[in-house]
Design a protein around this motif. Structure first.
Motif, PDB file in Angstrom:
ATOM      1  N   LYS A  59      -3.040   4.214   9.411  1.00 24.35           N
ATOM      2  CA  LYS A  59      -4.339   3.658   9.003  1.00 24.35           C
ATOM      3  C   LYS A  59      -4.170   2.261   8.419  1.00 24.35           C
ATOM      4  CE  LYS A  59      -7.199   7.700   7.917  1.00 24.35           C
ATOM      5  NZ  LYS A  59      -7.826   8.458   6.823  1.00 24.35           N
ATOM      6  N   THR A  60      -3.183   2.112   7.548  1.00 23.56           N
ATOM      7  CA  THR A  60      -2.947   0.801   6.926  1.00 23.56           C
ATOM      8  C   THR A  60      -2.538  -0.225   7.968  1.00 23.56           C
ATOM      9  OG1 THR A  60      -2.174   1.992   4.959  1.00 23.56           O
ATOM     10  CG2 THR A  60      -1.696  -0.355   5.068  1.00 23.56           C
ATOM     11  N   ARG A  65      -0.929  14.482  -1.203  1.00 22.25           N
ATOM     12  CA  ARG A  65      -2.287  15.050  -1.207  1.00 22.25           C
ATOM     13  C   ARG A  65      -2.560  15.840  -2.486  1.00 22.25           C
ATOM     14  NH1 ARG A  65      -0.804  15.918   4.284  1.00 22.25           N
ATOM     15  NH2 ARG A  65      -2.081  14.666   5.691  1.00 22.25           N
ATOM     16  N   THR A 111      -0.070   9.610   8.303  1.00 21.11           N
ATOM     17  CA  THR A 111      -1.411   9.142   8.694  1.00 21.11           C
ATOM     18  C   THR A 111      -1.789   7.879   7.935  1.00 21.11           C
ATOM     19  OG1 THR A 111      -2.023  11.451   9.052  1.00 21.11           O
ATOM     20  CG2 THR A 111      -3.807   9.855   8.977  1.00 21.11           C
ATOM     21  N   TYR A 112      -1.466   7.827   6.663  1.00 22.14           N
ATOM     22  CA  TYR A 112      -1.825   6.663   5.849  1.00 22.14           C
ATOM     23  C   TYR A 112      -1.098   5.410   6.329  1.00 22.14           C
ATOM     24  CZ  TYR A 112      -2.993   3.999   1.668  1.00 22.14           C
ATOM     25  OH  TYR A 112      -3.482   3.046   0.807  1.00 22.14           O
ATOM     26  N   ASN A 120      -4.361   0.170  -3.840  1.00 15.70           N
ATOM     27  CA  ASN A 120      -5.520   1.048  -4.089  1.00 15.70           C
ATOM     28  C   ASN A 120      -5.039   2.399  -4.620  1.00 15.70           C
ATOM     29  OD1 ASN A 120      -4.307   1.730  -1.699  1.00 15.70           O
ATOM     30  ND2 ASN A 120      -6.196   2.305  -0.669  1.00 15.70           N
ATOM     31  N   ARG A 126      -4.277  13.865  -5.760  1.00 16.60           N
ATOM     32  CA  ARG A 126      -5.728  13.686  -5.865  1.00 16.60           C
ATOM     33  C   ARG A 126      -6.385  14.940  -6.445  1.00 16.60           C
ATOM     34  NH1 ARG A 126      -9.147   9.099  -4.942  1.00 16.60           N
ATOM     35  NH2 ARG A 126     -11.163   9.935  -5.495  1.00 16.60           N
ATOM     36  N   GLY A 146       2.923  10.593   4.078  1.00 15.68           N
ATOM     37  CA  GLY A 146       2.302   9.300   4.361  1.00 15.68           C
ATOM     38  C   GLY A 146       2.254   8.892   5.811  1.00 15.68           C
ATOM     39  N   TYR A 204       0.799  -1.223   0.000  1.00 14.54           N
ATOM     40  CA  TYR A 204       0.000   0.000   0.000  1.00 14.54           C
ATOM     41  C   TYR A 204       0.834   1.276   0.000  1.00 14.54           C
ATOM     42  CZ  TYR A 204      -3.884  -3.081   1.269  1.00 14.54           C
ATOM     43  OH  TYR A 204      -4.834  -4.068   1.270  1.00 14.54           O
ATOM     44  N   ILE A 205       2.064   1.209   0.510  1.00 15.68           N
ATOM     45  CA  ILE A 205       2.862   2.422   0.705  1.00 15.68           C
ATOM     46  C   ILE A 205       4.155   2.319  -0.080  1.00 15.68           C
ATOM     47  CG2 ILE A 205       4.093   3.811   2.421  1.00 15.68           C
ATOM     48  CD1 ILE A 205       1.888   2.609   4.398  1.00 15.68           C
ATOM     49  N   LYS A 215      -5.533  -1.426   9.981  1.00 21.58           N
ATOM     50  CA  LYS A 215      -6.396  -2.287   9.161  1.00 21.58           C
ATOM     51  C   LYS A 215      -5.806  -3.690   9.048  1.00 21.58           C
ATOM     52  CE  LYS A 215      -6.712  -1.277   4.798  1.00 21.58           C
ATOM     53  NZ  LYS A 215      -7.057  -0.558   3.556  1.00 21.58           N
ATOM     54  N   ASP A 267      -2.046  13.231  15.608  1.00 20.49           N
ATOM     55  CA  ASP A 267      -1.425  13.986  14.516  1.00 20.49           C
ATOM     56  C   ASP A 267      -1.165  15.430  14.953  1.00 20.49           C
ATOM     57  OD1 ASP A 267      -0.333  14.341  12.050  1.00 20.49           O
ATOM     58  OD2 ASP A 267      -2.217  14.222  10.930  1.00 20.49           O
TER      59      ASP A 267
END
Length: 489
Positions: A200-201, A436, A196-197, A397, A439, A194, A148-149, A204, A254
């Protein structure tokens, strides 16, 4: 035996029979009332307290009053306390002319009808007890993060080892006299790299409750803002108010650099050093009273006790101007001799942030007691053009894969030229907000495509070009069964 005796016996039997009938009627009424209540409970909506307007899921079982009025136990108890402690004799007021007590039927129209809360579907809670044999090894955690990263190899390795050691500590508990300390972490890196991501990963993958909160809203107790305990309250909410599960979760705080000590301020530092001092007990591990379903403690919110001993705290921040502090320290070395540090090498060092020390963070404004409870400190690199291109297409993703899936639902194939990806990365580098920015850029140029494609069923493939990204041309559109390049200038 006289006739009167017979009459008396008959009257006794008759009264007994009447009592039996009255009892039967009362039981029938109870059954009807119970069925009415059960039907009322199953209407799909929660009952709301008439006084404090909190739902039944927060207050507990309501007290039913006539005319469909419900009052929570807290408000009912307060009402009784007020009446008991009051010096006024309410019974004497019943005969005073001109004094009328409100009829409960008058309150029926005062109950707010619009406030209806749909009941949550009750699912059986499954608490997974941690098994030391089932905890994934650090290399397996990192391998999952790699999906993912992109990049950040050192950060992924550091966080994998820290999490593995932490959950080994939680699973083993107190097996012997050697007690393993917590491995709280501090992540330092520029915005959009990255942080926070990554957390999160991780949550999960491990299937543990995660609470992400912002340090900017925290203030010292008694001041406007969120209490320090609110970070634990968010974790409890993420664990569906299951205290045992929440005590094995992860809290990511954060913007931790925003609670640094204010250097030039004559006012009380209620959102800086005071917050750091208030968080010491949370980071180290203690039992704290936490409001359920709210950010601050008040009389209307129930409290519960949560032990933070086994909660893993991960703090992250961009720490702007920290590089200047590191440069100042490195440039103090003499520019002559064998161990000399040339000024140019320090000025243009891209990995300057990785040379951070605890002393640098203290100069930034973090107190030593706070840093001492975050033993693992690691940095994340800023994203370059090559990493941004990889972020666009490689992760599981990735943003491009999301748009390809969206258009695939319309039976249209979406492709991107390599030059187009480089153009997107270059535009993102100009914005200087890290991943960011990707996107925002893609949303901008995909708007017209997502709007126009559903109009024409003959379109089979769309290829995004560099010219379209830069605004000098259009995408290459291929119709079904034939290739017809078309430029929409």
């Amino acid at each position: 035996m006289s006739e009167n005796d017979f009459i008396i016996v008959d009257e006794e039997e008759t009264s007994k029979e009447d009592n039996r009938q009255d009892t039967g009627r009362e039981e029938e009424k109870k059954e009807v009332t119970t069925s009415d209540h059960s039907e009322k409970d199953d209407d799909g909506y929660e009952r709301i307290c008439f006084i404090c307007h909190r739902p039944e899921s927060v207050t507990g079982k309501m007290v039913e009053l006539p005319n469909n009025i419900a009052v929570c136990p807290d408000c009912m108890q307060r009402s009784f306390d007020m009446m008991n402690n009051s010096s006024m004799d309410l019974s004497s007021m019943m005969n005073i002319p001109g004094v009328h007590f409100m009829n409960l039927s008058d309150l029926d129209n005062l109950q707010p009808k619009a406030q209806k809360i749909k009941k949550k579907k009750k699912e059986p809670k499954e608490f997974k007890q941690l098994d030391i044999k089932k905890i994934p090894a650090p290399h397996k955690i990192k391998a999952r993060l790699d999906e993912y990263i992109v990049g950040q190899e050192y950060a992924k390795k550091a966080i994998s080892v820290a999490v593995y050691n932490h959950y080994k500590r939680v699973a083993t508990g107190t097996m012997d006299e050697i007690e393993i300390e917590k491995s709280n972490m501090l992540m330092i890196g520029p915005t959009g790299c990255g942080k926070t991501y990554l957390v999160k990963t991780l949550a999960k993958l491990l299937d543990v409750p995660l609470a992400i909160t912002d340090a900017t809203s925290l203030t010292e107790a008694g001041y406007i803002g969120d209490d320090i305990e609110s970070v634990v309250s968010k974790l409890l909410a993420a664990a569906d108010n299951d205290v045992e599960r929440a005590e094995q979760g992860i809290i990511f705080i954060d913007e931790i650099d925003k609670i640094a000590k204010k250097k030039t301020s004559s006012q009380r530092d209620v959102s800086g050093e005071s917050v750091q001092q208030g968080m010491l007990k949370l980071l180290e591990g203690s039992e704290v009273e936490v409001p359920v379903g709210a950010n601050s403690k008040n009389a209307m919110v129930p409290l519960t006790t949560v032990n933070t001993k086994n909660i893993l705290f991960i703090c992250g921040g961009a720490f702007p101007d920290l590089e200047d502090i590191i440069k100042e320290r490195l440039q103090k070395k003499t520019s002559m001799g064998f161990n000399a540090e040339l000024k140019d090498t320090v000025e243009h060092d891209e990995e300057l942030l990785s040379k951070v020390t605890i002393e640098d963070l203290r100069k930034f404004g973090m107190i030593p007691e706070f840093l001492g409870r975050l033993p693992i400190v690691f940095t994340l690199k800023g994203l370059d053009k090559e990493m941004l291109v990889k972020i666009l297409k490689e992760p599981k993703n990735a943003i491009l894969k999301q748009y390809q899936k969206l258009l695939a639902l319309d039976e249209v194939k979406l492709e991107f030229d390599d030059s187009a990806l480089e153009a997107i990365a270059e535009k993102a580098m100009e914005k200087d907000t890290g991943a960011r920015a990707l996107r925002a850029i893609i949303e901008e140029f995909m708007l017209d495509i997502m709007y126009e494609i559903p109009k024409d069923d003959n379109i089979g493939e769309v290829t995004i070009t560099r010219a379209y990204i830069e605004g000098t041309g259009g995408p290459v559109i291929q119709l079904r069964g034939q290739a017809v390049p078309r430029l929409d200038g």
